[in-house]
Write a protein that holds these residues in place. Structure first.
Motif, PDB file in Angstrom:
ATOM      1  N   VAL A 146       0.872  -1.171   0.000  1.00 51.81           N
ATOM      2  CA  VAL A 146       0.000   0.000   0.000  1.00 51.81           C
ATOM      3  C   VAL A 146       0.907   1.218   0.000  1.00 51.81           C
TER       4      VAL A 146
ATOM      5  N   ALA B 279       1.696   5.325  -0.711  1.00 51.31           N
ATOM      6  CA  ALA B 279       1.207   6.696  -0.842  1.00 51.31           C
ATOM      7  C   ALA B 279       2.100   7.434  -1.836  1.00 51.31           C
TER       8      ALA B 279
ATOM      9  N   CYS C  72      -0.909   3.533   4.715  1.00 48.31           N
ATOM     10  CA  CYS C  72       0.304   3.253   3.947  1.00 48.31           C
ATOM     11  C   CYS C  72       1.508   2.936   4.830  1.00 48.31           C
TER      12      CYS C  72
END
Length: 347
Positions: free
Chosen positions: A52, A54, A224
């Motif tokens: 995940v 960002a 994140c």
């Protein structure tokens, strides 16, 4: 395994220039002038399966342009990109079957249809057999708790319900990579937290790789584990969230309320930020002075209340932007000085 690989990815746009006034308008028609603007300038990074990430930066930093190149909407001016081993510039249709997108400011659902009918429509687009579509709708509706409004026209849904349906629509074909652009924009705090929970669940249960852009610091902190900061089309930071916090959060904000106004001791590591009567706000650099030692310098008998917090991530990111801008200006200044010397010697 890397599911996204970008190597020296660049995108340059040719932008028309126009002088002010009527004369400038006429000149722009008959003698147009243009200049090249580098929206993305030599960006290189990779994203692992199930990660995940960002991908953030100020407006105009090159985030959307990068996403459009990753999804095959734009062709890069130079460099290369692979998503799931597929070149988006050569096999965009093939890639579309493997990725999903959710744009918080753009609707992909037909508002006059119900979520159920929208999901069937998207399933047909991705050539999913009717029986399989029904099974996936049932599974996703149960996972994301859509049952109470599955047969309600999208135009009648709340913003939070619509965003949940947008996410489900992007998952109907079980994409391996999901691009989320401002997924919680405009949502109230409770709904935001619900959407974040759904994203975490999606990543955990389906092992979906998430590529997230957001201006909401809460999204970044709570979702994140890695962050890439871009500015002026270049990567200025690529680090884990844990290291970012440990490296930049060696400072604490201390707010105290004193019964009677008093001066803080002049100690290395303590910086007074704000002082009004008995209310004092100061910063402690814990690399120089442990927080416990800083508190010992306070007059305990005069202390009425105290609050200790971390530097907000938003402030850290702003500081990184500013530091990199100063660094870039210094590099450009040295380059211009060197060029001037060369011109003098050549003359």
């Amino acid at each position: 395994m890397s599911v996204i690989e970008a190597e020296k990815l660049s995108k340059t746009f040719r932008v028309r220039q126009k002088e002010k006034g009527m004369r400038g308008s006429i000149q722009a028609v008959f003698h147009p002038r243009t200049k090249e603007v580098a929206a993305v300038d030599g960006v290189s990074f990779s994203v692992e399966e199930g990660e995940v990430l960002a991908f953030i930066g100020p407006n105009g930093a090159g985030k959307s342009t990068t996403i459009k190149m990753l999804t095959g909407i734009l062709y890069p001016s130079s460099g290369s990109v692979k998503v799931l081993g597929i070149d988006p510039t050569k096999s965009r249709r093939r890639l579309a079957y493997e990725i999903g997108t959710v744009f918080g400011q753009k609707e992909q659902l037909w508002t006059h249809l119900t979520p159920y009918d929208n999901f069937r429509f998207f399933g047909a687009i991705y050539d999913i057999p009717e029986g399989e579509i029904q099974r996936r709708i049932a599974e996703l509706a149960d996972t994301f708790e859509l049952g109470s409004f599955l047969d309600t026209p999208v135009r009648s849904l709340s913003l939070g319900q619509r965003i949940r349906c947008e996410i489900v629509a992007s998952l109907i074909h079980r994409p391996k990579v999901l691009f989320l652009d401002e997924p919680t924009i405009g949502l109230d705090p409770v709904v935001k937290e619900n959407i974040r929970g759904l994203i975490r669940q999606m990543n955990r249960e389906f092992r979906t790789t998430i590529f997230l852009t957001s201006h909401d610091i809460g999204d970044i902190e709570k979702l994140c584990k890695r962050i890439i900061i871009v500015n002026s089309g270049r990567i200025v930071l690529d680090d884990s969230m844990e290291h970012l916090k440990s490296h930049y959060l060696n400072r604490k904000i201390v707010e105290i309320k004193l019964q009677e106004e008093a001066a803080l001791p002049s100690v290395s590591g303590i910086t007074v930020l704000k002082k009004k009567g008995g209310h004092v706000k100061f910063e402690v650099d814990t690399a120089k002075l442990p927080i416990n030692d800083a508190i010992r310098f306070l007059d305990a008998e005069n202390l009425e209340d105290i609050n200790i917090s971390n530097i907000p991530l938003e402030n850290i990111i702003t500081e990184i932007y500013k530091a990199k801008e100063v660094q870039l200006r210094n590099v450009n200044s040295k380059f211009e000085t060197a060029s001037a010397h060369v011109q003098v010697l050549a003359g």
